[in-house]
Design an enzyme around this catalytic site. Structure first.
Site, PDB file in Angstrom:
ATOM      1  N   ARG A 295      17.405 -55.658   2.881  1.00 35.81           N
ATOM      2  CA  ARG A 295      18.310 -56.113   3.920  1.00 35.81           C
ATOM      3  C   ARG A 295      19.557 -56.630   3.189  1.00 35.81           C
ATOM      4  NH1 ARG A 295      21.130 -61.157   5.277  1.00 35.81           N
ATOM      5  NH2 ARG A 295      21.656 -60.980   7.488  1.00 35.81           N
TER       6      ARG A 295
ATOM      7  N   ASP B 279      33.919 -64.635  -4.038  1.00 37.86           N
ATOM      8  CA  ASP B 279      33.879 -63.254  -3.571  1.00 37.86           C
ATOM      9  C   ASP B 279      33.973 -62.292  -4.746  1.00 37.86           C
ATOM     10  OD1 ASP B 279      34.027 -61.969  -0.740  1.00 37.86           O
ATOM     11  OD2 ASP B 279      35.348 -60.733  -1.972  1.00 37.86           O
TER      12      ASP B 279
ATOM     13  N   LYS C  63      30.109 -56.305   6.141  1.00 40.66           N
ATOM     14  CA  LYS C  63      31.495 -56.038   6.546  1.00 40.66           C
ATOM     15  C   LYS C  63      32.510 -56.675   5.603  1.00 40.66           C
ATOM     16  CE  LYS C  63      32.318 -59.904   9.776  1.00 40.66           C
ATOM     17  NZ  LYS C  63      32.606 -60.252  11.180  1.00 40.66           N
ATOM     18  N   HIS C  64      32.029 -57.517   4.685  1.00 43.30           N
ATOM     19  CA  HIS C  64      32.937 -58.185   3.754  1.00 43.30           C
ATOM     20  C   HIS C  64      33.163 -57.393   2.471  1.00 43.30           C
ATOM     21  CE1 HIS C  64      33.278 -61.852   6.123  1.00 43.30           C
ATOM     22  NE2 HIS C  64      32.003 -61.681   6.421  1.00 43.30           N
TER      23      HIS C  64
ATOM     24  N   ASP D  27      23.104 -58.523   3.043  1.00 42.40           N
ATOM     25  CA  ASP D  27      23.901 -59.573   3.683  1.00 42.40           C
ATOM     26  C   ASP D  27      25.391 -59.203   3.671  1.00 42.40           C
ATOM     27  OD1 ASP D  27      23.869 -62.370   4.744  1.00 42.40           O
ATOM     28  OD2 ASP D  27      25.159 -62.738   3.001  1.00 42.40           O
TER      29      ASP D  27
ATOM     30  N   GLU E 173      23.840 -56.209   7.498  1.00 41.06           N
ATOM     31  CA  GLU E 173      24.347 -57.156   8.478  1.00 41.06           C
ATOM     32  C   GLU E 173      25.850 -56.966   8.644  1.00 41.06           C
ATOM     33  OE1 GLU E 173      24.996 -61.983   8.888  1.00 41.06           O
ATOM     34  OE2 GLU E 173      25.425 -60.880   7.047  1.00 41.06           O
TER      35      GLU E 173
END
Length: 456
Positions: A221, A191, A226-227, A223, A247
């Protein structure tokens, strides 16, 4: 449509809702603003699974968890196939060099290098140019949340130090947004420390390099949005300088919606789950009406949401036997692919022979044809709603959908907007023998075998 009526009446209803509620704006290719994308119809491609290209062996893939051989050249050679269904944009999977077996593109190892399994920078540029020559947009899938699997960080370019990453941890509580944003997806993907100013700036430079200097892409797009904390995204999307769609994997519109304050568009996951419930689980068509209202309350602009019924992260719609926005169709749906969970839902397309005579291929061709006939059509949702029928209008077209499934029928009589004058005869684009006439401002439609009625 005989085979369709027996096998996939549900998917045709969901697809009709998505494709015919898009608002098409006529604009030149490569302008790539929000308005330019509004109403485009996107065909999603996993590059490794689409086509190996002329000269490849194009045999079945022995192990779907490994590379199967699809290439950029393969996509270029089959643009006729995609455009033949009426799609005017493609979304391709991430192109950067990945860790071993990263055929899907989400395990980046070198953020500045093209994945050699797919081709070269030249073949990637050729693909974009070939699409643009057809007035088709190209959307590039990008990842800013993570790199590939952990190990020796020195092998990852340019994020080659442990300080470029968050401390390893698992997401044990999905209601804890700090865990969601700073722990590692699947507990394995490194991460990135997006709070670090250098990491932030470098991610911006990377996306700018790919979009503006390498590919000439029309949109991105993003990926795993929300992370990463919300206030990271405006700078990242601004560095790309093109339309951005993100996303946010959730069924809750109240959770997804606020992210549209930071990027242009989002995948319509809330409507995705509503459509599956209605057409697969046979729940009430009121669920669509309710979801339309809920989305309108929670998203800044539903007309640019990327609505879909299939994608690479979920079992295909047919595995389980529209809405306002930009419709997205996952490769293979037109060949009635029905793969389950990843990687079973990432089948090679070349084994289909790129058959243009399937019911679903021709269904998309017809549906997109209606969409493109009236580019500036206005939509009126919720003309008539019951447990088994949902109707709306798009310009001078009346659309009737049902969840009753094959082997069943249902009828409804309902009033139309004043634009439909008495005596007007509308014919189902899928069945010329099925016509309806406006009488006293109303029409009666009969759904047969669960197939949608598109009256034009």
């Amino acid at each position: 449509m005989a085979r369709a009526s027996k096998i996939f009446a549900s998917v045709t209803g969901a697809a009709a809702l998505l494709l015919l509620t898009a608002l098409k704006l006529s604009t030149p290719v490569m302008a790539a603003s929000v308005d330019d994308w509004r109403g485009r119809a996107i065909y999603q491609i996993v590059t490794d699974r689409f086509y190996q290209g002329d000269g490849g062996n194009n045999t079945a893939c022995a192990d779907l968890s490994l590379y199967c051989g699809g290439t950029f050249d393969g996509i270029s050679q089959k643009l006729d196939y995609i455009q033949g269904m009426g799609f005017d944009a493609i979304w391709i999977s991430p192109v950067v060099e990945n860790m071993a077996d990263g055929y899907h593109g989400y395990w980046a190892q070198d953020f500045y290098a093209v994945n050699p399994n797919f081709g070269t920078l030249v073949s990637l540029k050729n693909l974009v140019q070939a699409a643009h020559a057809r007035q088709m947009y190209v959307m590039l899938d990008v990842v800013a949340n993570h790199a590939g699997f952990p190990g020796n960080f020195s092998t990852t370019n340019p994020f080659n130090a442990s300080t470029d990453y968050h401390t390893e941890c698992n997401i044990n509580n999905w209601n804890d947004q700090t865990q969601v944003e700073q722990c590692w997806v699947t507990g394995q993907l490194s991460d990135l420390n997006t709070e670090d100013s250098w990491v932030q700036a470098e991610l911006g430079r990377i996306v700018s390099w790919w979009v503006n200097k390498v590919g000439g892409f029309d949109g991105i797009r993003i990926d795993t949005v929300k992370h990463v904390r919300k206030d990271f995204w405006p700078g990242f999307a601004g560095s790309a300088g093109v339309f951005s769609m993100g996303e946010v994997f959730s069924s809750d519109a109240t959770y997804i919606g606020p992210y549209q304050n930071y990027i242009d568009s989002l995948h319509g996951y809330s409507m995705f789950y509503a459509l599956r419930n209605v057409f697969q689980q046979k729940q009430s068509m009121w669920d669509i009406s309710n979801q339309v209202w809920t989305d309108e309350q929670n998203f800044k602009d539903t007309s640019v949401l990327g609505n879909f019924i299939d994608n690479h992260d979920n079992p295909r719609f047919l595995n389980g036997q529209s809405a306002n926005g930009i419709p997205t169709v996952y490769y293979g749906t037109e060949q009635v692919y029905a793969g389950g969970n990843d990687p079973a839902n990432r089948e090679p397309l070349w084994t289909s022979g790129f058959n243009t005579n399937t019911d679903m291929y021709n269904f998309f061709k017809t549906l997109n044809g209606v969409r493109l006939q009236d580019p500036f059509a206005n939509k009126t949702m919720n003309i008539h709603v019951s447990d088994q029928i949902y109707t709306f209008t798009r310009g001078n077209t009346v659309v009737a959908l049902s969840n009753v499934g094959s082997g069943q029928g249902v009828s409804a009589t309902f009033s139309l907007p004043n634009a439909f004058q008495n005596g007007t005869v509308l014919t189902n684009v899928f069945n010329s023998a099925d016509s309806i006439t406006v009488v006293n401002g109303a029409v009666t439609v009969t759904i047969v075998n669960g197939l949608p009625g598109i009256y034009h």
